[in-house]
Design a protein around this motif. Structure first.
Motif: not given
Length: 301
Positions: A104-106, A143-144, A149-151, A275-276
């Motif tokens: 998971v990338s933050i 840019d999600l 990134a995941d979060i 948190l997105v």
């Protein structure tokens, strides 16, 4: 929408179904291939073979990622149930229960990633040792939609309809200076003394000068002899007694070398943290687990 297929003519292959499931959850062939430990071309052939077998497309391309077709969304419901059943079988056979594994990338600003996230990630690793975390420490917006990134932890609520946002908390910011520098200016410094002080911002002159002048100061470019686009570098310069900067209470109040520089009874900055994640990624148990964990951690911070 109904999907009509002649199931008698389809030879079921769980590897192809799993390739579809992981690709749908990860949002791209590259990410899914990394998650499954195989090459992207091999994974792509499995997904293409499944599409050929069932007779319709499962994905359409969107930028660097993939988007489920309406038929793909419908089929995903069934394949996800199959995946859950397969996972439960595997867990029962191995004596484990409810294990979640994967990357998971933050992405978060430098200050949050440096001073607030590490403690939370330590706890997360203790409760979910199978989840590997990648932290993007940057003040630029990732840019999600392109799966950069995941979060994300952001100070502005996103407006894109495909993004899910949860308000974490409100934070307040103040001016901070090293205690030694405050004594040098006058303790506490007056407005006249602050007009002679040195400050730091990301550009010269920048928004901080405009904000402070709106609060009654009379600063100019000479008050900003040092600039840096790194907030971590800025904070170290403050601790060394070189300059004054603005930061949030959660960071500034916990540093014993510095103290607030009060110019009014009100905080200098007030902002919300959000948190997105992408709405498609929210269906991933792994990403949902990290998302919910961070919401809980910030609520108790």
């Amino acid at each position: 929408m109904h999907i009509r297929m002649d199931w008698k003519s389809i030879t079921f292959d769980w590897n192809r179904a799993r390739a579809f499931l992981v690709t749908a959850e990860e949002g791209s062939l590259a990410a899914a291939a990394r998650s499954m430990g195989m090459t992207q071309p091999t994974l792509g052939r499995q997904v293409a073979a499944l599409e050929s077998e069932i007779g319709f497309d499962l994905f359409t391309r969107r930028g660097r990622g993939l988007e489920l077709t309406p038929n793909g969304i419908k089929l995903l419901e069934h394949v996800r149930l199959m995946g859950d059943a397969a996972n439960q079988f595997s867990l029962s056979a191995s004596g484990k229960s409810d294990v979640i594994e994967g990357d998971v990338s933050i992405t978060a600003s430098e200050l949050l990633a440096t001073f607030m996230l590490p403690r939370m990630i330590k706890t997360l690793r203790e409760v979910e040792p199978g989840i590997d975390i990648e932290i993007h420490s940057t003040n630029e917006v990732r840019d999600l939609n392109r799966r950069e990134a995941d979060i994300a932890i952001r100070s502005v609520r996103p407006t894109q309809p495909e993004l899910i946002a949860k308000k974490l908390c409100s934070v307040r910011g103040h001016l901070y200076a090293a205690k030694s520098y405050s004594r040098q200016l006058g303790h506490p410094p007056t407005i006249d003394e602050l007009n002679k002080a040195s400050f730091i911002d990301t550009e010269n002159p920048g928004r901080l000068m405009e904000l402070l002048n709106s609060r009654g100061l009379n600063l100019n470019k000479q008050n900003f002899p040092v600039i840096s686009n790194s907030h971590v570098v800025q904070w170290e310069l403050v601790k060394q007694g070189v300059v004054i900067c603005a930061t949030v209470e959660e960071i500034g109040d916990n540093e014993p070398l510095v103290e607030r520089v009060i110019i009014s009874d009100l905080p200098l900055i007030t902002m919300d943290l959000w948190l997105v994640t992408h709405n498609e990624l929210r269906t991933s148990r792994r990403i949902r687990r990290v998302f919910d964990f961070l919401v809980s951690e910030f609520s108790h911070n």
